[in-house]
Design an enzyme around this catalytic site. Structure first.
Site, PDB file in Angstrom:
ATOM      1  CE  LYS A  13      28.442   8.338 -34.523  1.00  0.00           C
ATOM      2  NZ  LYS A  13      27.327   7.447 -34.884  1.00  0.00           N
ATOM      3  NE  ARG A  88      24.569   8.390 -28.977  1.00  0.00           N
ATOM      4  CZ  ARG A  88      25.587   7.587 -29.293  1.00  0.00           C
ATOM      5  NH1 ARG A  88      26.808   7.885 -28.941  1.00  0.00           N
ATOM      6  NH2 ARG A  88      25.370   6.474 -29.967  1.00  0.00           N
ATOM      7  NE  ARG A 122      28.441  -1.976 -35.387  1.00  0.00           N
ATOM      8  CZ  ARG A 122      28.292  -0.747 -34.877  1.00  0.00           C
ATOM      9  NH1 ARG A 122      28.809   0.297 -35.497  1.00  0.00           N
ATOM     10  NH2 ARG A 122      27.602  -0.574 -33.773  1.00  0.00           N
ATOM     11  NE  ARG A 150      28.310  -1.502 -30.413  1.00  0.00           N
ATOM     12  CZ  ARG A 150      28.248  -0.192 -30.628  1.00  0.00           C
ATOM     13  NH1 ARG A 150      29.204   0.405 -31.322  1.00  0.00           N
ATOM     14  NH2 ARG A 150      27.240   0.516 -30.170  1.00  0.00           N
ATOM     15  NE  ARG A 161      22.759   1.273 -30.848  1.00  0.00           N
ATOM     16  CZ  ARG A 161      23.513   0.466 -31.609  1.00  0.00           C
ATOM     17  NH1 ARG A 161      23.132  -0.788 -31.866  1.00  0.00           N
ATOM     18  NH2 ARG A 161      24.634   0.893 -32.112  1.00  0.00           N
TER      19      ARG A 161
HETATM   20  P1  AMP Z   1      27.977   4.040 -29.691  1.00  0.00           P
HETATM   21  O1  AMP Z   1      29.154   3.117 -29.593  1.00  0.00           O
HETATM   22  O2  AMP Z   1      28.373   5.462 -30.004  1.00  0.00           O
HETATM   23  O3  AMP Z   1      26.898   3.513 -30.605  1.00  0.00           O
HETATM   24  O4  AMP Z   1      27.331   4.091 -28.216  1.00  0.00           O
HETATM   25  C1  AMP Z   1      26.811   2.929 -27.597  1.00  0.00           C
HETATM   26  C2  AMP Z   1      25.898   3.331 -26.453  1.00  0.00           C
HETATM   27  O5  AMP Z   1      26.645   4.065 -25.472  1.00  0.00           O
HETATM   28  C3  AMP Z   1      24.749   4.270 -26.819  1.00  0.00           C
HETATM   29  O6  AMP Z   1      23.617   3.560 -27.342  1.00  0.00           O
HETATM   30  C4  AMP Z   1      24.442   4.912 -25.479  1.00  0.00           C
HETATM   31  O7  AMP Z   1      23.741   4.027 -24.623  1.00  0.00           O
HETATM   32  C5  AMP Z   1      25.847   5.082 -24.891  1.00  0.00           C
HETATM   33  N1  AMP Z   1      26.418   6.399 -25.278  1.00  0.00           N
HETATM   34  C6  AMP Z   1      27.531   6.612 -26.042  1.00  0.00           C
HETATM   35  N2  AMP Z   1      27.767   7.925 -26.176  1.00  0.00           N
HETATM   36  C7  AMP Z   1      26.780   8.574 -25.503  1.00  0.00           C
HETATM   37  C8  AMP Z   1      26.451   9.937 -25.306  1.00  0.00           C
HETATM   38  N3  AMP Z   1      27.175  10.932 -25.835  1.00  0.00           N
HETATM   39  N4  AMP Z   1      25.358  10.223 -24.541  1.00  0.00           N
HETATM   40  C9  AMP Z   1      24.615   9.247 -23.991  1.00  0.00           C
HETATM   41  N5  AMP Z   1      24.851   7.947 -24.164  1.00  0.00           N
HETATM   42  C10 AMP Z   1      25.924   7.597 -24.917  1.00  0.00           C
END
Ligand code: AMP
Length: 204
Positions: A13, A88, A122, A150, A161
């Protein structure tokens, strides 16, 4: 144009958001990036979110929705944007529905094992955010910046995840299909190949 980018963690994404931003001049709103930025600055929001992020779990809806609500309030009705990593959960999707009208939801489809492989290698550029492969580069191929991994890109957290995605986020596919907004893209291949599929779908 207002889009949601939907897909499992590591589905690409963020990478596609960079292309879309360039081509369609859309603002990129990534909830994960906002949390990481807050964490870097040790804000109360960042420190609270860290507990969930480290565990591979979702930050509670109330916290995320408040944060996104504030962010969306910065945009004028004619501004285009894409949301990456939000919504989400169905509660978040319903919240978003009350805030704005979407033009489409791009679903990036990749199988779990390909994702584990992608995320365990990554690396992200500290300067420009470019996503690359740690085995192929030791500096950012785009700007020469330093690369970092990360904290949540370790196999155990990646699998958690993915589980959370299947249990809590996947139902959004039906939610948006029922609203005729879903654009499904096979997201394996090079970023350029995937983008040409996305661009083709958005055109039609
Ligand atoms: P991402 O960078 O999108 O993979 O997000 C990293 C982490 O941030 C996720 O594993 C969640 O812990 C938190 N997070 C990001 N976006 C959301 C969301 N819309 N709802 C809940 N947690 C989120």
């Amino acid at each position: 144009m207002r889009l949601v980018l939907l897909g499992a963690p590591g589905a690409g994404k963020g990478t596609q958001a960079v292309f879309l931003k360039e081509r369609h001049n859309l603002a990129h709103i990534s909830t994960g990036d906002i949390f990481r930025e807050n964490l870097k600055n040790s804000t109360p929001l960042g420190l609270e979110a860290k507990k969930y992020m480290d565990a591979g779990q979702l930050v509670p809806d109330e916290i995320v929705m408040k944060m996104v609500g504030e962010k969306l309030a910065e945009f004028s009705p004619d501004d285009g944007f894409m949301l990456d990593g939000f919504p989400r959960t169905v509660a978040q999707a319903e919240f978003l529905e009350g805030k704005t009208k979407l033009d489409g939801v791009v679903l990036f489809k990749v199988n779990d094992e390909a994702i584990v492989k992608r995320l365990t290698s990554r690396a992200v550029c500290k300067d420009c955010g470019n996503v690359t492969n740690i085995h192929e580069h030791d500096k950012c191929p785009s700007c020469g910046g330093e690369l970092y991994r990360r904290d949540d890109d370790n196999e155990e957290t990646i699998r958690k995840r993915l589980k959370v995605f299947h249990e809590q986020t996947e139902e959004l596919i039906e939610f948006y299909r029922a609203r005729n907004l879903l654009l499904e893209v096979e997201a394996e291949g090079t970023p350029e190949e995937i983008f040409s599929r996305v661009a083709g779908m958005l055109k039609s």
